[in-house]
Scaffold this active site. Sequence first.
Site, PDB file in Angstrom:
ATOM      1  N   LEU A 222       0.851  -1.198   0.000  1.00  0.00           N
ATOM      2  CA  LEU A 222       0.000   0.000   0.000  1.00  0.00           C
ATOM      3  C   LEU A 222       0.881   1.239   0.000  1.00  0.00           C
ATOM      4  O   LEU A 222       1.593   1.488   0.970  1.00  0.00           O
ATOM      5  CB  LEU A 222      -0.884  -0.017   1.245  1.00  0.00           C
TER       6      LEU A 222
ATOM      7  N   HIS B 116       6.092   2.001  11.816  1.00  0.00           N
ATOM      8  CA  HIS B 116       6.702   3.210  11.258  1.00  0.00           C
ATOM      9  C   HIS B 116       5.631   4.307  11.239  1.00  0.00           C
ATOM     10  O   HIS B 116       4.460   4.020  10.962  1.00  0.00           O
ATOM     11  CB  HIS B 116       7.106   2.840   9.821  1.00  0.00           C
TER      12      HIS B 116
HETATM   13  C1  LIG Z   1      -0.886   4.480   3.949  1.00  0.00           C
HETATM   14  C2  LIG Z   1      -1.197   5.624   3.008  1.00  0.00           C
HETATM   15  C3  LIG Z   1      -1.498   5.049   1.620  1.00  0.00           C
HETATM   16  C4  LIG Z   1      -2.460   6.346   3.492  1.00  0.00           C
HETATM   17  O1  LIG Z   1      -2.721   7.475   2.721  1.00  0.00           O
HETATM   18  P1  LIG Z   1      -2.916   8.933   3.407  1.00  0.00           P
HETATM   19  O2  LIG Z   1      -1.648   9.250   4.146  1.00  0.00           O
HETATM   20  O3  LIG Z   1      -3.396   9.934   2.418  1.00  0.00           O
HETATM   21  O4  LIG Z   1      -4.029   8.594   4.409  1.00  0.00           O
HETATM   22  P2  LIG Z   1      -5.141   9.508   5.094  1.00  0.00           P
HETATM   23  O5  LIG Z   1      -6.213   9.744   4.082  1.00  0.00           O
HETATM   24  O6  LIG Z   1      -4.514  10.663   5.781  1.00  0.00           O
HETATM   25  O7  LIG Z   1      -5.651   8.474   6.167  1.00  0.00           O
HETATM   26  C5  LIG Z   1      -6.239   7.269   5.798  1.00  0.00           C
HETATM   27  C6  LIG Z   1      -7.179   6.880   6.899  1.00  0.00           C
HETATM   28  O8  LIG Z   1      -6.440   6.608   8.106  1.00  0.00           O
HETATM   29  C7  LIG Z   1      -6.903   7.469   9.170  1.00  0.00           C
HETATM   30  N1  LIG Z   1      -5.691   7.897   9.910  1.00  0.00           N
HETATM   31  C8  LIG Z   1      -4.704   8.638   9.413  1.00  0.00           C
HETATM   32  N2  LIG Z   1      -3.728   8.801  10.328  1.00  0.00           N
HETATM   33  C9  LIG Z   1      -4.102   8.148  11.432  1.00  0.00           C
HETATM   34  C10 LIG Z   1      -3.528   7.913  12.718  1.00  0.00           C
HETATM   35  N3  LIG Z   1      -2.336   8.402  13.046  1.00  0.00           N
HETATM   36  N4  LIG Z   1      -4.229   7.182  13.605  1.00  0.00           N
HETATM   37  C11 LIG Z   1      -5.457   6.689  13.280  1.00  0.00           C
HETATM   38  N5  LIG Z   1      -6.035   6.868  12.069  1.00  0.00           N
HETATM   39  C12 LIG Z   1      -5.393   7.575  11.161  1.00  0.00           C
HETATM   40  C13 LIG Z   1      -7.603   8.609   8.490  1.00  0.00           C
HETATM   41  O9  LIG Z   1      -8.632   9.125   9.309  1.00  0.00           O
HETATM   42  C14 LIG Z   1      -8.149   7.983   7.208  1.00  0.00           C
HETATM   43  O10 LIG Z   1      -9.375   7.344   7.364  1.00  0.00           O
HETATM   44  P3  LIG Z   1     -10.719   7.928   6.737  1.00  0.00           P
HETATM   45  O11 LIG Z   1     -10.483   8.229   5.289  1.00  0.00           O
HETATM   46  O12 LIG Z   1     -11.708   6.824   6.934  1.00  0.00           O
HETATM   47  O13 LIG Z   1     -11.004   9.148   7.545  1.00  0.00           O
HETATM   48  C15 LIG Z   1      -0.012   6.615   2.955  1.00  0.00           C
HETATM   49  O14 LIG Z   1       0.117   7.232   4.213  1.00  0.00           O
HETATM   50  C16 LIG Z   1       1.312   6.015   2.566  1.00  0.00           C
HETATM   51  O15 LIG Z   1       1.616   5.813   1.379  1.00  0.00           O
HETATM   52  N6  LIG Z   1       2.224   5.745   3.562  1.00  0.00           N
HETATM   53  C17 LIG Z   1       3.608   5.353   3.322  1.00  0.00           C
HETATM   54  C18 LIG Z   1       3.752   3.951   2.865  1.00  0.00           C
HETATM   55  C19 LIG Z   1       3.453   2.943   3.936  1.00  0.00           C
HETATM   56  O16 LIG Z   1       4.018   2.987   5.031  1.00  0.00           O
HETATM   57  N7  LIG Z   1       2.565   2.039   3.586  1.00  0.00           N
HETATM   58  C20 LIG Z   1       2.144   0.968   4.436  1.00  0.00           C
HETATM   59  C21 LIG Z   1       3.133  -0.158   4.419  1.00  0.00           C
HETATM   60  S1  LIG Z   1       2.455  -1.588   5.212  1.00  0.00           S
HETATM   61  C22 LIG Z   1       1.633  -2.373   3.933  1.00  0.00           C
HETATM   62  O17 LIG Z   1       1.765  -2.076   2.795  1.00  0.00           O
HETATM   63  C23 LIG Z   1       0.661  -3.454   4.316  1.00  0.00           C
HETATM   64  C24 LIG Z   1      -0.682  -2.921   4.643  1.00  0.00           C
HETATM   65  C25 LIG Z   1      -1.634  -2.796   3.459  1.00  0.00           C
HETATM   66  O18 LIG Z   1      -1.317  -3.214   2.340  1.00  0.00           O
HETATM   67  O19 LIG Z   1      -2.768  -2.323   3.707  1.00  0.00           O
END
Ligand SMILES: CC(C)(COP(=O)(O)OP(=O)(O)OC[C@H]1O[C@@H](n2cnc3c(N)ncnc32)[C@H](O)[C@@H]1OP(=O)(O)O)[C@@H](O)C(=O)NCCC(=O)NCCSC(=O)CCC(=O)O
Length: 348
Positions: A124, A233
Amino acid sequence: MRIRPIAEGDLGELQKIARETGVGFTSLPDNREFLTAKIAAAVAAFEQRTPVDRRNYFFVLEDEESGELAGCCAIEGQVGREVPFYHYRLGTLAHSSVQLDLHRTIDTLFLSSDHTGDAEVASLFLRPGFRGKERQHQRNGALLSMMRWLFMAEFRDQFPDKVLAEMRGVFDECGKSPFWECLGSHFFPLDFDEADRLTGLGQKSFIGELMPKFPIYTPFLSDEARACIGQVHHHTRPALAMLKKEGLRWEGFIDIFDGGPTVEAYIDDVRAVRKSRRCRVEIRSGSEAPSARPRWLAASTVMADFRSAWVAHGPDEEGTLTLSEAEAQRLGVAAGDSLRVLDTEETS
Ligand SMILES: CC(C)(COP(=O)(O)OP(=O)(O)OC[C@H]1O[C@@H](n2cnc3c(N)ncnc32)[C@H](O)[C@@H]1OP(=O)(O)O)[C@@H](O)C(=O)NCCC(=O)NCCSC(=O)CCC(=O)O
Ligand SMILES: NC(=[NH2+])NCCC[C@H](N)C(=O)O
């Protein structure tokens, strides 16, 4: 924005994404040959040319206007079928002496392959320009994370009973993993990055064989390493929050390298799998009403040319979903076709 299966022409963009993912992302090493093979495997999976337990689906999020790839995500049909799939399981050993009236429990890490055969949601990633506050009205992260449940619900017979996700573990400001420094590095004389890269390239079994097989008493680890057990992380917190909301739980399994948690559930118990339903499409003329926060998620019911996107409205009581022409085009459907739909705000 819409989700579609990855295609051969996406290699250059996928490699750019692979470079952006950073430490501990594992499944997207910056290696052209590997990424080429990954795309070919995904194309074969969507065309149903691979045995059902080897189908690894890889999706991209595309900005329709610019054609740019905003992010990606994946579903692995069954893990551990080609190479062993290892974890440590955090367990408890009771140490007790009646004579001394002493009763203690000690946390231990056991090497396990308990998840062999489970499905995995993975990879993701949303490019930084498409994340965060100013993009909140698009809910791109939620689209990427949640569309996989609609796919699994629709093609349920292709997946096993359980699903897991491995979450990125904790790293310090220098990109070092305290867990790896304290444990893995003694058994495998490599930097975390190199070990993680080899894992991503599919060589985890060979690394796993060199890791300690006897239970590890966690009090023997440094405080910093112990503090990493089951922690993610900071960039992975939204990813974890979205999975937990669907009912995935940490049952004590961690990554053998960085200590990051593996969360899991029975697929049939996942909220979005339970709540999504099929609808019949109708199309109205005119443009879409812009919505402040998208709520209704739609996905194809056909695997070839699979699409997923937010839609402005939900189905009516008869199960008819009325789409604008633009929405229908985005999802590749015509009047009378079916779509799977989820109300992402519906709880329980
Ligand atoms: C994970 C994503 C894709 C998420 O995208 P965004 O950052 O735009 O997310 P967002 O819209 O701000 O938040 C998504 C949802 O999570 C909630 N949310 C955000 N931050 C939060 C926190 N600290 N605690 C609790 N909830 C939280 C928000 O309310 C929102 O839900 P609502 O919309 O309902 O309000 C991104 O952050 C990213 O690319 N991260 C870096 C890469 C990474 O670490 N990927 C995961 C690796 S682990 C993996 O890949 C396995 C897991 C998997 O495949 O799912
Ligand atoms: N503990 C870890 N670093 N695990 C890998 C996490 C990244 C993510 N699950 C992927 O598919 O790439």
